[in-house]
Write an enzyme that holds these catalytic residues in place. Structure first.
Site, PDB file in Angstrom:
ATOM      1  N   ASP A 197      32.765  32.155  42.530  1.00 24.33           N
ATOM      2  CA  ASP A 197      31.705  31.773  42.172  1.00 24.33           C
ATOM      3  C   ASP A 197      31.681  30.490  41.776  1.00 24.33           C
ATOM      4  OD1 ASP A 197      29.551  31.417  41.360  1.00 24.33           O
ATOM      5  OD2 ASP A 197      28.886  32.998  40.251  1.00 24.33           O
ATOM      6  N   LYS A 228      44.445  34.852  40.148  1.00 27.91           N
ATOM      7  CA  LYS A 228      45.086  34.414  38.835  1.00 27.91           C
ATOM      8  C   LYS A 228      46.157  35.542  38.535  1.00 27.91           C
ATOM      9  CE  LYS A 228      45.106  32.196  34.394  1.00 27.91           C
ATOM     10  NZ  LYS A 228      45.617  31.230  34.355  1.00 27.91           N
TER      11      LYS A 228
END
Length: 457
Positions: A340, A215
């Site tokens: 995750d 990100k």
């Protein structure tokens, strides 16, 4: 572990943690599969000696200790181990036993392969397109656990420090008095060793690409740095074997038109070229010329097409495109929190978390713990009902890591055989019947293990 890699004896001792909740049921079924695969593959010439070690509720009840030192010693000594699902202790102390094991043993790679077994119910139209391997960084990012609870003296002290040392950044906090705070460490060393492992795996297994998921458009100095460090490492350490996606565009443009100018090439790889400043345009043209000079001879003329592709993708669009453009992804390297989200989202495409295997590995020291990726499901404990697929396939990963590929292949064959025969536990049986499948046989956890053994032939 030696300089040449992992050396495995014919009769290794492997520590195992049975697990909490449904762990005992799952382990009994899984170890039956492991032993059968090894016996069939090697005709008695190889055998695993299982050594039980303790963590979680069983350990607490037996020793009044959630994670005894002897357990860590066993994993350190024997290098390779396997575990079932563990409960998270309530109250203070250890936040997560799984995270504790990863950090104490510096198991910096969370390895999550995602593949579909024919016949497994899936919410997507083409689950067979999903064949990815996730390399999730295991020891940094949010999971490093540097947090300050709202309203505590520690949070107030941290806020005061921000105001004093970084007033501009402190001014970005909308409601400072009622905020909790978290610090997100992402290091160059931690990022590089994770990305290096992913590239080495991809080259070894002859995969097509490594995608750096981040990100970095928002968190430029953590996630953005992860991406930048990844590209730099790939082209520095693996130059002869890799090509970046951007380099492939430049070389591809030259192959399509050998007389294309550097400026025209730059315009093709950067649609916003005409809106750039003169300095930005010059930098882009220099990039094009630098690529041609550096790898034009070694990677040009279409030779780049046989190289491992290194590319990157923003995390949010990745979660969309693994659904809409699944085949574009192969090996993925990413940070802890992104990994995750991504690994569980992918697991849903191929049958759910109940059949998703995982491993935590330090490729430098050789230490590795293979594990179920799901929870303990205590309401199903001792009922012999749950799907043991996650631990079975984690054991398959373990055998492959040890170099016992013949036994690992037998487990995959056995899983294919059991599921193709529609001999499944209650979770798959329910989903198969909902999709109109006929002649589905619901079996117990232990019986599914026997079906896998039968499926080996």
């Amino acid at each position: 572990m030696s300089a040449s890699g992992l050396s495995v004896p014919n009769e290794p001792i492997i520590p195992f943690i049975e697990g909490d909740g449904t762990g005992p049921d799952i382990w009994k079924s899984s170890v039956r599969v492991f032993d059968a695969a090894v016996a069939k593959a090697y005709g008695g010439k190889r055998k695993i000696h299982w050594q039980e070690v303790y963590a979680g509720e069983k350990s607490f009840n037996k020793f009044n200790n959630w994670l005894p030192d002897d357990t860590l010693t066993a994993f350190r000594t024997h290098l390779v181990g396997i575990k079932g699902p563990l409960s998270t202790p309530t109250g203070g102390g250890i936040r997560s036993l799984n995270v504790a094991l990863r950090q104490l043993l510096d198991l910096y790679v969370c390895l999550r392969p995602v593949r579909w077994f024919k016949g497994v119910p899936s919410p997507v139209k083409r689950p067979q397109d999903c064949d990815m391997v996730i390399f999730r960084e295991n020891c940094e990012d949010i999971y490093a656990g540097i947090e300050f609870k709202q309203g505590t003296p520690e949070a107030e002290k941290f806020l005061s420090m921000l105001k004093e040392a970084f007033p501009k950044e402190a001014g970005k906090i909308r409601f400072p008095a009622s905020s909790g705070f978290g610090i997100k460490p992402v290091s160059k060393e931690g990022s590089e060793r994770l990305i290096r492992s992913a590239i080495q795996y991809a080259l070894r297994e002859k995969r097509r690409s490594v995608t750096l998921v981040h990100k970095g458009n928002i968190m430029k100095f953590t996630e953005g740095a992860f991406k930048d460090w990844g590209y730099a490492l790939a082209t520095r350490e693996f130059r002869d074997s890799v090509v970046t996606e951007r380099e492939s565009w430049i070389l591809g443009n030259i192959e399509a038109n050998a007389s294309v100018s550097s400026e025209a090439n730059a315009k093709m790889i950067e649609p916003g070229y005409d809106m750039m400043t003169s300095d930005q345009k010059a930098k882009l043209v220099a990039e094009v010329e630098g690529v041609v000079k550096a790898i034009g001879n070694t990677h040009g003329g279409g030779k780049w097409k046989s190289k491992l592709m290194i590319k990157d993708s923003i995390a949010d669009i990745t979660l969309q495109q693994v659904l809409t453009r699944t085949k574009d992804f192969d090996v993925v390297a990413t940070m802890n929190l992104n990994g995750d989200y991504l690994s569980d989202a992918l697991a849903a495409q191929v049958g759910g978390i109940g059949i998703a295997p995982g491993a935590n590995i330090n490729y430098t020291t050789g230490h590795a713990i293979f594990e179920a990726t799901h929870g303990t499901a205590p309401k199903y404990a001792n009922l012999d009902q749950v799907n043991p697929g996650s631990v079975i396939l984690s054991g398959e990963m373990m055998l492959r890591y040890m170099g016992w590929t013949e036994a690992a292949d037998l487990i995959v064959k056995g899983m294919d055989g059991a599921i193709s025969a529609k001999t499944v536990t209650y979770d798959f049986e329910r989903l198969m019947k909902a999709e109109g499948e006929a002649n589905v046989t619901k079996v117990k956890c232990s019986e599914f293990g026997e079906a896998v053994v039968k499926g080996m032939g």
